[in-house]
Design a protein around this motif. Structure first.
Motif, PDB file in Angstrom:
ATOM      1  N   SER A   1       0.816  -1.209   0.000  1.00 35.73           N
ATOM      2  CA  SER A   1       0.000   0.000   0.000  1.00 35.73           C
ATOM      3  C   SER A   1       0.850   1.260   0.000  1.00 35.73           C
ATOM      4  O   SER A   1       0.508   2.270  -0.624  1.00 35.73           O
ATOM      5  CB  SER A   1      -0.939  -0.004   1.208  1.00 35.73           C
ATOM      6  OG  SER A   1      -0.206  -0.088   2.417  1.00 35.73           O
TER       7      SER A   1
ATOM      8  N   ASN B   1      -2.152   0.326  -9.030  1.00 36.81           N
ATOM      9  CA  ASN B   1      -1.970   1.615  -8.355  1.00 36.81           C
ATOM     10  C   ASN B   1      -0.794   2.423  -8.892  1.00 36.81           C
ATOM     11  O   ASN B   1       0.235   2.588  -8.241  1.00 36.81           O
ATOM     12  CB  ASN B   1      -1.781   1.404  -6.843  1.00 36.81           C
ATOM     13  CG  ASN B   1      -2.894   0.584  -6.217  1.00 36.81           C
ATOM     14  OD1 ASN B   1      -3.981   0.467  -6.767  1.00 36.81           O
ATOM     15  ND2 ASN B   1      -2.620   0.016  -5.063  1.00 36.81           N
TER      16      ASN B   1
ATOM     17  N   SER C   1      -7.108   3.343  -8.751  1.00 33.30           N
ATOM     18  CA  SER C   1      -6.311   3.331  -7.529  1.00 33.30           C
ATOM     19  C   SER C   1      -7.269   3.476  -6.348  1.00 33.30           C
ATOM     20  O   SER C   1      -8.439   3.834  -6.528  1.00 33.30           O
ATOM     21  CB  SER C   1      -5.295   4.485  -7.526  1.00 33.30           C
ATOM     22  OG  SER C   1      -5.784   5.601  -6.803  1.00 33.30           O
TER      23      SER C   1
ATOM     24  N   ALA D   1      -4.688  -4.352  -0.292  1.00 28.08           N
ATOM     25  CA  ALA D   1      -4.002  -3.464  -1.222  1.00 28.08           C
ATOM     26  C   ALA D   1      -4.600  -2.069  -1.226  1.00 28.08           C
ATOM     27  O   ALA D   1      -3.950  -1.094  -1.596  1.00 28.08           O
ATOM     28  CB  ALA D   1      -4.057  -4.048  -2.641  1.00 28.08           C
ATOM     29  N   LEU D   2      -5.857  -1.951  -0.804  1.00 26.26           N
ATOM     30  CA  LEU D   2      -6.530  -0.663  -0.904  1.00 26.26           C
ATOM     31  C   LEU D   2      -6.631   0.071   0.433  1.00 26.26           C
ATOM     32  O   LEU D   2      -7.289   1.098   0.530  1.00 26.26           O
ATOM     33  CB  LEU D   2      -7.948  -0.869  -1.460  1.00 26.26           C
ATOM     34  CG  LEU D   2      -8.037  -1.570  -2.824  1.00 26.26           C
ATOM     35  CD1 LEU D   2      -9.490  -1.589  -3.274  1.00 26.26           C
ATOM     36  CD2 LEU D   2      -7.175  -0.886  -3.862  1.00 26.26           C
ATOM     37  N   SER D   3      -5.987  -0.427   1.461  1.00 28.77           N
ATOM     38  CA  SER D   3      -6.215   0.121   2.799  1.00 28.77           C
ATOM     39  C   SER D   3      -5.265   1.261   3.150  1.00 28.77           C
ATOM     40  O   SER D   3      -4.477   1.160   4.064  1.00 28.77           O
ATOM     41  CB  SER D   3      -6.075  -1.007   3.814  1.00 28.77           C
ATOM     42  OG  SER D   3      -4.781  -1.563   3.743  1.00 28.77           O
ATOM     43  N   PHE D   4      -5.337   2.335   2.358  1.00 31.83           N
ATOM     44  CA  PHE D   4      -4.570   3.511   2.727  1.00 31.83           C
ATOM     45  C   PHE D   4      -5.110   4.718   1.969  1.00 31.83           C
ATOM     46  O   PHE D   4      -5.885   4.582   1.037  1.00 31.83           O
ATOM     47  CB  PHE D   4      -3.071   3.322   2.394  1.00 31.83           C
ATOM     48  CG  PHE D   4      -2.773   3.382   0.931  1.00 31.83           C
ATOM     49  CD1 PHE D   4      -2.203   4.486   0.364  1.00 31.83           C
ATOM     50  CD2 PHE D   4      -3.097   2.310   0.121  1.00 31.83           C
ATOM     51  CE1 PHE D   4      -1.932   4.538  -0.985  1.00 31.83           C
ATOM     52  CE2 PHE D   4      -2.834   2.358  -1.241  1.00 31.83           C
ATOM     53  CZ  PHE D   4      -2.247   3.483  -1.786  1.00 31.83           C
TER      54      PHE D   4
END
Length: 474
Positions: A50, A87, A114, A464-467
């Motif tokens: 991330s 991303n 993203s 992968a998307l936790s930010f």
């Protein structure tokens, strides 16, 4: 359906292009020179996890050529021929990384979305998130990668549909994004580049999702909203499973009539651990290769979700994990020369006509009413984004890896480097760039359930998307 990918002229440069142009012919990727069906032997590549996508600090997974060279050399020894990259920042220069992967004989499949606000189609708000600002950003990704000859394709979405509720509202908007991307490519790229969707392996909605995206509205095979390829993130083969126990047999039965290439955009269940990767022989064997076009292992770099093949440290050093060697050994059992030498089927596959009877699950969208292009976006499709990012293959003077790499036993690997391949050659198991026996990939030998819960299946994507971080559009 016929889609041809041709090499782009590189300003008169005499640079070698290791990859062969591919065509999409019906349900197969096809080597345009040999007429052979192409199988994806892929790796999910989101180096840094991330934190690796950080536009505010000018960093994404393909912005550091030295790191890409390091990883390409190691993946080259595995036999990887494709990387899926998540991303990306269209504003950054990706020439070194794209050129390294090209020289190593590897294609790139690029996600246009993203996790940052305004940079993806939201499953909970598809109508609101489908706007000209969002499209401006996705078109900029196309501009940044369209001129690399090893860009195999773009994903217009990843797991945006994961249950009946999202299936009721999201599909028309994914088709709209696909249409807009394909029209943008048609107007501004020098070659056709496939656009497709990466689905969650949620069996309640998987077949309907596939049918919704592969069908042709009004029977028009040239319908621009129709996907050129379809992929799924599947984690149903866990441990020493089998074709039947894993549910792979039901997937083959489901997709046997596909009119577009189907492949795994992620696979590699990590329970039990360490992984055994016994699915490799099946994915590239006779039971699947006639329907599936290979798959992408999740993933290269070790993160908290414990799917990695290598621990990639902040100082650039790497420690290979045991899963790397296990995967390498499984690839060695496959005769990839044989696998990649199967002639493509000559018969044309006709896309099904979009109609409500294609959709089986009650509540899933079945009207095929595709949204119009948002206000202000048609001018972007017609005239292009401005300023437009650009990318080109560049000369790499030295393919030697400068970072220390250790194998799973802690031994330093000596002489690691990317081995540039000859013109029109793609990487295959057996290519080696190191003198170390610990990672040397010898010549390959001759050879040919119910799904997990949705929550379990989409864990990698969620991680992968936790930010969040800041980003400015082109």
């Amino acid at each position: 359906m016929f889609m041809k990918s041709a090499l782009v002229a590189l300003g008169g440069a005499t640079l070698a292009a290791a990859v062969t142009p591919l065509e999409v012919q019906g349900s197969q990727f096809v080597d345009s020179k040999t007429g052979n069906a192409f199988q994806v032997v892929g790796m999910a590549y989101q180096i840094g996890g991330s934190a690796g996508y950080d536009p505010s600090h000018g960093k994404d997974p393909l912005s550091n050529g030295d790191i890409c060279k390091r990883d390409a050399a190691l993946m080259q020894q595995l036999g990887i021929n494709t990387v899926r990259v998540y991303n990306l920042d269209p504003n950054l220069n990706h020439d070194d990384c794209a050129s390294v992967f090209n020289a190593a004989g590897m294609y790139m499949i690029i996600d246009v979305n993203s996790p940052l606000e305004g940079e993806s189609l939201r499953s909970d708000q598809p109508k609101q998130s489908y706007n000209s600002g969002y499209l401006n950003r996705t078109f900029a990704i196309v501009e940044a990668f369209k001129s690399y000859p090893n860009t195999l394709g773009f994903f217009s979405g990843n797991e945006v549909i994961n249950d009946v509720k999202t299936g009721s509202s999201v599909p028309p908007y994914v088709r709209a994004v696909t249409r807009d991307l394909k029209n943008y490519i048609k107007n501004h790229a020098d070659r056709a580049i496939p656009v497709g969707y990466s689905a969650a392996d949620v069996r309640d909605v998987l077949e309907d999702t596939w049918n919704y995206f592969q069908c042709a509205i009004d029977g028009d095979a040239d319908d621009m909203s129709r996907a050129d390829m379809f992929a799924l993130n599947s984690y149903s083969w866990c441990g020493d499973s089998s074709f039947q126990k894993s549910g792979y047999d039901t997937l083959v039965d489901m997709f046997k009539t596909t009119s577009v290439p189907v492949f795994y955009s992620e696979f590699g269940c990590n329970t039990p651990s360490p992984r055994v990767f016994t699915e490799i022989g099946t994915i590239y064997g006779s039971q699947m290769a006639g329907v599936f076009s290979g798959g992408v292992v999740y993933e290269w770099a070790q993160e908290d979700n414990n799917y990695g093949l290598a621990t990639c440290n902040d100082d650039g050093t790497v420690e290979l994990l045991s899963d790397y060697k296990t995967l390498q050994d499984q690839y060695k059992k496959v005769d990839f020369t044989k696998v990649q030498s199967v002639k493509a089927a000559n018969s044309k596959v006709t896309a099904p006509t979009c109609k409500s009877s294609l959709i089986k699950e009650k509540g899933f969208a079945n009207d095929f009413d595709i949204p119009a292009v948002p206000s202000g976006a048609q001018s972007l499709i017609d005239d292009g984004v401005s300023p437009a990012p650009s990318g080109k293959i560049v000369d790499i003077s030295d393919y030697t890896v400068n970072h220390q790499v250790k194998d799973a036993s802690g031994n330093v690997i000596q002489g690691l480097a990317v081995k540039p391949l000859a013109d029109d050659e793609t990487n295959a198991s057996g290519t080696s760039s190191s003198s170390s026996d610990s990672t040397h990939n010898a010549a390959a030998t001759l050879a040919p359930q119910g799904a997990l819960s949705a929550a379990a299946i989409i864990v990698p994507a969620i991680v992968a998307l936790s930010f969040t971080a800041g980003f400015s559009l082109i």
